[in-house]
Every structure is written in C-alpha cells, then in structure tokens.
Scaffold this motif. Structure first.
Motif, PDB file in Angstrom:
ATOM      1  N   PHE A  15       0.833  -1.202   0.000  1.00 49.40           N
ATOM      2  CA  PHE A  15       0.000   0.000   0.000  1.00 49.40           C
ATOM      3  C   PHE A  15       0.872   1.259   0.000  1.00 49.40           C
ATOM      4  N   PHE A  16       1.879   1.291   0.864  1.00 49.65           N
ATOM      5  CA  PHE A  16       2.744   2.470   0.935  1.00 49.65           C
ATOM      6  C   PHE A  16       3.550   2.662  -0.351  1.00 49.65           C
ATOM      7  N   LYS A  17       4.041   1.564  -0.907  1.00 48.78           N
ATOM      8  CA  LYS A  17       4.797   1.664  -2.157  1.00 48.78           C
ATOM      9  C   LYS A  17       3.915   2.116  -3.312  1.00 48.78           C
ATOM     10  N   VAL A  18       2.717   1.558  -3.401  1.00 51.10           N
ATOM     11  CA  VAL A  18       1.799   1.917  -4.484  1.00 51.10           C
ATOM     12  C   VAL A  18       1.344   3.364  -4.338  1.00 51.10           C
ATOM     13  N   THR A  19       1.028   3.779  -3.117  1.00 52.98           N
ATOM     14  CA  THR A  19       0.607   5.160  -2.886  1.00 52.98           C
ATOM     15  C   THR A  19       1.707   6.134  -3.307  1.00 52.98           C
ATOM     16  N   THR A  20       2.933   5.844  -2.934  1.00 50.12           N
ATOM     17  CA  THR A  20       4.055   6.701  -3.318  1.00 50.12           C
ATOM     18  C   THR A  20       4.222   6.715  -4.831  1.00 50.12           C
ATOM     19  N   GLY A  21       4.156   5.550  -5.448  1.00 51.20           N
ATOM     20  CA  GLY A  21       4.293   5.477  -6.909  1.00 51.20           C
ATOM     21  C   GLY A  21       3.194   6.233  -7.627  1.00 51.20           C
ATOM     22  N   ILE A  22       1.951   6.072  -7.165  1.00 45.10           N
ATOM     23  CA  ILE A  22       0.835   6.773  -7.795  1.00 45.10           C
ATOM     24  C   ILE A  22       1.000   8.285  -7.637  1.00 45.10           C
ATOM     25  N   ALA A  23       1.432   8.727  -6.461  1.00 44.94           N
ATOM     26  CA  ALA A  23       1.599  10.165  -6.230  1.00 44.94           C
ATOM     27  C   ALA A  23       2.619  10.761  -7.203  1.00 44.94           C
ATOM     28  N   PHE A  24       3.767  10.103  -7.369  1.00 47.54           N
ATOM     29  CA  PHE A  24       4.792  10.617  -8.278  1.00 47.54           C
ATOM     30  C   PHE A  24       4.328  10.587  -9.737  1.00 47.54           C
ATOM     31  N   VAL A  25       3.746   9.478 -10.148  1.00 45.83           N
ATOM     32  CA  VAL A  25       3.304   9.358 -11.534  1.00 45.83           C
ATOM     33  C   VAL A  25       2.140  10.310 -11.810  1.00 45.83           C
ATOM     34  N   SER A  26       1.254  10.493 -10.826  1.00 47.59           N
ATOM     35  CA  SER A  26       0.129  11.413 -10.998  1.00 47.59           C
ATOM     36  C   SER A  26       0.601  12.839 -11.232  1.00 47.59           C
ATOM     37  N   MET A  27       1.639  13.225 -10.530  1.00 49.58           N
ATOM     38  CA  MET A  27       2.190  14.564 -10.708  1.00 49.58           C
ATOM     39  C   MET A  27       2.575  14.788 -12.174  1.00 49.58           C
ATOM     40  N   ILE A  28       3.222  13.834 -12.766  1.00 50.01           N
ATOM     41  CA  ILE A  28       3.640  13.944 -14.163  1.00 50.01           C
ATOM     42  C   ILE A  28       2.437  13.823 -15.093  1.00 50.01           C
ATOM     43  N   TYR A  29       1.569  12.844 -14.835  1.00 51.94           N
ATOM     44  CA  TYR A  29       0.403  12.592 -15.685  1.00 51.94           C
ATOM     45  C   TYR A  29      -0.524  13.814 -15.719  1.00 51.94           C
ATOM     46  N   ILE A  30      -0.838  14.337 -14.538  1.00 53.22           N
ATOM     47  CA  ILE A  30      -1.750  15.481 -14.467  1.00 53.22           C
ATOM     48  C   ILE A  30      -1.159  16.686 -15.184  1.00 53.22           C
ATOM     49  N   THR A  31       0.115  16.947 -14.966  1.00 50.40           N
ATOM     50  CA  THR A  31       0.763  18.082 -15.622  1.00 50.40           C
ATOM     51  C   THR A  31       0.742  17.916 -17.134  1.00 50.40           C
ATOM     52  N   PHE A  32       0.997  16.708 -17.597  1.00 51.90           N
ATOM     53  CA  PHE A  32       1.069  16.468 -19.040  1.00 51.90           C
ATOM     54  C   PHE A  32      -0.305  16.530 -19.708  1.00 51.90           C
ATOM     55  N   PHE A  33      -1.309  15.863 -19.119  1.00 51.46           N
ATOM     56  CA  PHE A  33      -2.612  15.757 -19.774  1.00 51.46           C
ATOM     57  C   PHE A  33      -3.616  16.836 -19.362  1.00 51.46           C
ATOM     58  N   TRP A  34      -3.511  17.346 -18.146  1.00 51.34           N
ATOM     59  CA  TRP A  34      -4.486  18.329 -17.675  1.00 51.34           C
ATOM     60  C   TRP A  34      -3.886  19.731 -17.559  1.00 51.34           C
ATOM     61  N   GLY A  35      -2.572  19.826 -17.625  1.00 53.81           N
ATOM     62  CA  GLY A  35      -1.911  21.129 -17.534  1.00 53.81           C
ATOM     63  C   GLY A  35      -1.454  21.416 -16.111  1.00 53.81           C
ATOM     64  N   ALA A  36      -0.412  22.257 -16.021  1.00 52.01           N
ATOM     65  CA  ALA A  36       0.179  22.577 -14.719  1.00 52.01           C
ATOM     66  C   ALA A  36      -0.800  23.333 -13.821  1.00 52.01           C
ATOM     67  N   ASP A  37      -1.760  24.011 -14.424  1.00 55.18           N
ATOM     68  CA  ASP A  37      -2.724  24.775 -13.634  1.00 55.18           C
ATOM     69  C   ASP A  37      -4.068  24.054 -13.499  1.00 55.18           C
ATOM     70  N   ALA A  38      -4.032  22.720 -13.520  1.00 57.07           N
ATOM     71  CA  ALA A  38      -5.265  21.933 -13.407  1.00 57.07           C
ATOM     72  C   ALA A  38      -5.972  22.256 -12.100  1.00 57.07           C
ATOM     73  N   ASN A  39      -7.257  22.513 -12.193  1.00 52.48           N
ATOM     74  CA  ASN A  39      -8.059  22.834 -11.020  1.00 52.48           C
ATOM     75  C   ASN A  39      -8.683  21.548 -10.494  1.00 52.48           C
ATOM     76  N   MET A  40      -8.054  20.989  -9.457  1.00 51.51           N
ATOM     77  CA  MET A  40      -8.489  19.703  -8.927  1.00 51.51           C
ATOM     78  C   MET A  40      -8.503  19.781  -7.405  1.00 51.51           C
ATOM     79  N   PRO A  41      -9.626  19.446  -6.763  1.00 51.40           N
ATOM     80  CA  PRO A  41      -9.651  19.455  -5.290  1.00 51.40           C
ATOM     81  C   PRO A  41      -8.675  18.415  -4.742  1.00 51.40           C
ATOM     82  N   ILE A  42      -7.660  18.884  -4.033  1.00 50.12           N
ATOM     83  CA  ILE A  42      -6.578  18.006  -3.592  1.00 50.12           C
ATOM     84  C   ILE A  42      -7.064  16.932  -2.622  1.00 50.12           C
TER      85      ILE A  42
END
Length: 143
Positions: A15-42
């Motif tokens: 769980f901890f490894k997957v959560t960390t992996g998802i957090a890092f990959v999400s940062m890149i994915y969201i920036t790439f596909f939704w833009g750096a200024d994506a409006n998303m409730p954290i």
C-alpha cells in the motif's frame, strides 16, 4: 501459508509503495494531460489515490508467492498480478474521471503510468530481496 499478521504487513508495505508510486506518476500525468494549472480538489484526489492503492494492495493478502516455487510459476503470479493492477487502476481511472476512454493518448498514458509504477515496485522489491540474500550469504560464509 503465512500468518495473518505477516499478510497484513505485506499488504501495508505494498500500500505504501503503491501510494508513493501513484503520487509521483500522478504529478507527471496530471501536468502532461491536464496542464500545470489543473483545477483539482486536492483532498478528493488524495482520497482517490488511497482508494486505488488499497484496492491494488489487497490482492497481496490472498496471493501466496511462496507457493510459486518455479520461475514459470512466479512469472504467472506476477503477470496475473499485473493484469489485476491494470484492471483496478483503469477502472478507478474511469470511475474518478482521470482520463477519457475516447482519448487514446490519455488511455495510453495511463497504461504506461501503471506499467512504470508496477514494474518499478517489482524492481525495488527484487533489489531489496537480492541485497538481503547477499547479506545472509555473507553471514553464512563467515561461519
């Protein structure tokens, strides 16, 4: 068969490894596909990450990798687990609207992200196990 305590510890570790992996990959994915200024409730997004990581990790409670004594058996376990992870993350992605099925680039990006996290965690686990085995062998050779 491992005890329940050991299985729960394994689930928590995953769980901890997957959560960390998802957090890092999400940062890149969201920036790439939704833009750096994506409006998303954290808070909502963090809940989605935790739900996805929990669903991905729970399978470790039921799998017994020690039963796969052959390389072929281990490979089958890993590939089955990889397919399960793809199904879970893609289903969560559709449910949480992380991507649109109609946008093949987003879908491909999600599949690549799943692969990066899954195989990264597998590589990390194998590396840690290899280092542990090396240390144990060194201790045995000292005797």
């Amino acid at each position: 068969m491992k005890g329940i305590k050991q299985r729960l510890l394994m689930v928590m570790d995953t769980f901890f490894k997957v959560t960390t992996g998802i957090a890092f990959v999400s940062m890149i994915y969201i920036t790439f596909f939704w833009g750096a200024d994506a409006n998303m409730p954290i808070a909502t997004f963090l809940q989605q990450i935790l739900i996805t990581a929990a669903l991905c990790s729970i399978m470790n409670f039921f799998l017994d990798y020690e039963r796969a004594v052959s390389k072929k058996g281990m490979l089958l376990y890993i590939m089955g687990h990889y397919i399960y992870e793809n199904i879970v993350v893609l289903a969560c992605g559709i449910w949480f609207e992380w991507f649109y099925l109609s946008d093949w680039k987003m879908l491909l990006g999600m599949v690549i992200a799943i692969a990066v996290v899954f195989w990264g965690i597998i590589a990390l686990c194998f590396h840690v196990d290899y280092k542990t085995a090396q240390k144990m062998n060194e201790k045995l050779n000292e005797r």
